[in-house]
Structures are given as structure tokens and as C-alpha cells.
Design a protein around this motif. Sequence first.
Motif, short mmCIF file in Angstrom:
data_model
loop_
_atom_site.label_atom_id
_atom_site.label_comp_id
_atom_site.label_asym_id
_atom_site.label_seq_id
_atom_site.Cartn_x
_atom_site.Cartn_y
_atom_site.Cartn_z
N GLY A 94 -7.10 -8.05 6.22
CA GLY A 94 -6.15 -6.90 6.92
C GLY A 94 -5.74 -5.90 6.18
N ALA A 95 -5.18 -6.42 4.81
CA ALA A 95 -4.50 -5.59 3.93
C ALA A 95 -5.37 -4.21 3.59
CB ALA A 95 -3.91 -6.33 2.68
N GLU A 96 -6.60 -4.60 3.34
CA GLU A 96 -7.58 -3.59 2.98
C GLU A 96 -7.73 -2.82 3.98
OE1 GLU A 96 -8.91 -2.78 0.17
OE2 GLU A 96 -8.15 -4.68 -0.88
N MET A 97 -7.88 -3.15 5.36
CA MET A 97 -8.07 -2.34 6.62
C MET A 97 -6.83 -1.45 6.58
SD MET A 97 -9.09 -3.38 10.27
CE MET A 97 -9.11 -2.00 11.75
N ALA A 98 -5.71 -1.95 6.86
CA ALA A 98 -4.37 -1.53 6.99
C ALA A 98 -4.26 -0.23 6.10
CB ALA A 98 -3.09 -2.45 6.70
N CYS A 99 -4.70 -0.55 4.45
CA CYS A 99 -4.33 0.52 3.66
C CYS A 99 -5.30 1.78 4.00
CB CYS A 99 -4.45 -0.11 2.17
SG CYS A 99 -3.03 -1.21 1.80
N LEU A 140 1.82 -3.36 7.90
CA LEU A 140 1.88 -3.80 6.37
C LEU A 140 3.08 -4.73 5.93
CD1 LEU A 140 1.51 -0.14 5.17
CD2 LEU A 140 -0.02 -1.94 4.57
N ALA A 141 4.23 -4.70 6.51
CA ALA A 141 5.23 -5.71 6.09
C ALA A 141 4.90 -7.29 6.57
CB ALA A 141 6.61 -5.27 6.93
N ALA A 142 4.01 -7.38 7.91
CA ALA A 142 3.57 -8.68 8.03
C ALA A 142 2.62 -9.19 6.98
CB ALA A 142 3.25 -8.57 9.47
N LEU A 143 1.70 -8.09 6.67
CA LEU A 143 0.78 -8.66 5.69
C LEU A 143 1.17 -8.76 4.47
CD1 LEU A 143 -1.90 -6.22 7.04
CD2 LEU A 143 -2.29 -8.62 7.27
N LEU A 144 2.08 -8.11 3.83
CA LEU A 144 2.69 -8.13 2.59
C LEU A 144 3.15 -9.50 2.49
CD1 LEU A 144 3.33 -6.69 0.00
CD2 LEU A 144 5.49 -6.02 0.84
N ASP A 145 4.02 -10.23 3.53
CA ASP A 145 4.38 -11.72 3.61
C ASP A 145 3.38 -12.85 3.26
OD1 ASP A 145 7.03 -10.73 3.70
OD2 ASP A 145 6.99 -10.98 6.11
N GLN A 146 2.20 -12.42 3.56
CA GLN A 146 1.07 -13.28 3.61
C GLN A 146 0.00 -13.16 2.50
OE1 GLN A 146 -1.08 -13.88 7.49
NE2 GLN A 146 0.75 -12.86 8.33
N VAL A 147 -0.01 -11.92 1.72
CA VAL A 147 -0.86 -11.92 0.88
C VAL A 147 -0.53 -12.24 -0.43
CG1 VAL A 147 -2.06 -9.83 -0.54
CG2 VAL A 147 -2.00 -9.34 1.84
#
Length: 249
Positions: free
Chosen positions: A143-148, A167-174
Motif C-alpha cells: 500500500g505504501a508503494e502504491m500511495a507514494c 499515508l499516515a495510516a500506512l506509516l503507522d504500519q510499515v
Amino acid sequence: EWSYELLTDGEQAMWRRVSVFSGSFDLDAAEAVCAVGRLGAGQIADLIDALVAKSILLREGQGTARYRLLDTIREFGLAKLRGRGNERALRRRHRAWYAALAARQEAFGPRRAEWIAALDADHDNVRGALELCVAEPGQAAAGAEMACDLWRYWETHGHLTEGRRILAALLDQVDRTSPARLRVLWTAGFLAQFQGDIPAARRLLEACLSEARQVGDVSAEAWASSFLGWDVYYDGDADQGHALARTAL
């Protein structure tokens, strides 16, 4: 239920499978996502035409046709799909298709307008794919790659709050050791900056710059330095802003 029972097995399967789409979709997407198992790619167009003829699918748009399910019909299809137990596999195929669209990265090339228009037509599907990555364990890095990959799309069409939220939600999980983390930091910093939230932008970009230098990620260091240089410059520290710009170059 009565309408569903009147359909052939293939038409029923198609109704279930296209219910993973949010908003509208085109034939290429349907073939990529739905052609699995006993349904081959060569059958998809005929099955879609059959569902249009029977008023399950709506056809819309001039030129390249797009198709849509009414919300209640989509919810019925999803319920049937969940009963079959293969919703997750289809949703991952759905995410992969729209991740590939985002990954084309045409933002700086001659086909930028075409790429942005394609993303805009499938905004609901892009959002749905990203929300799957946020909700499903183990999908945060994808998801992070796609979002970026979508950073210039969110900027161009003003979807800044949506981009920052995802991005904030994904940052908490990456994972902190994932290379995707640094890209999330500078992308989120850019969107915050573009929205005028300079304090948040500086926090994100400073964190990215520090971590990039620790691990030797030159690309992330360059992007973070470039955007942070703007923020520092406009906050009144011209010398530091120039220094960061030179680092970026």
C-alpha cells in the motif's frame, strides 16, 4: 435474488466478481481482475454484455465503455462473493491492477494528462485498493508503494487530505526497516507542505532526512532535502534553505 437465480452460472459468477469494483470500471480492468479459475479472459466481454442486457450492469461513457453496479446490486454481489470465500483473492487482484496504473509514473512525462485522467476515472477503485492495504495485515508495504506513486495525482487534483490520511495510516504500519518508510515520510511531507501545513511538513521531512542519512538512502535524502529546503527558506532561514537545496542537487 430472483434476478440472480435467472442467470447462468457464468453470469452469476461475473456479477459476484465485478462487485469488488468501487464506482465504475472498464473492460481491461474486468479481464485483469475477474478472469480466474473457470472464467477465462475471452469470456469476460460476453458476460459483461449479458449483464448489461439484463440490467444488472449499467454501461456509461462515450468512447471507451465503463460499467457500474448500482449500490444495492453491488452489495448483493459482495454478499454472494463472501459466501463463496474468494473475496480476498479477487480484492488482491483488484489492488494489483490499480497499483500497476499508479506505478506507471507518467507525472513528469508527455503522457501526464492521460495518466491523470485514467486515475481520476478510477479514483474510487484506487481509494478502495489503498483502504484494503490499510485494513489487511501484511499489506502495508504494498500500500505504501502504491500511495507514494500517487503523490503527483493527489497534488494535481487536490486530494491532499485523502493522501495525507492514507499515508499516515500506512506509516503507522510499515516496518521501520522497510525502504518504503522513507518514501512515505517525504511524500507525506510534500503533501503537508503543499496544503500549507508547514509544521507537519517539517516534522515529516526532518525525520526522513535523519533516517535516510543513517541508512545511506541517497534518493530519500535528496527528496527530503529539496522539500525541507523550501520550508526552511520560507520560514526565514535562507542560508539553511540554500544549503538543503544544494544537498538535494
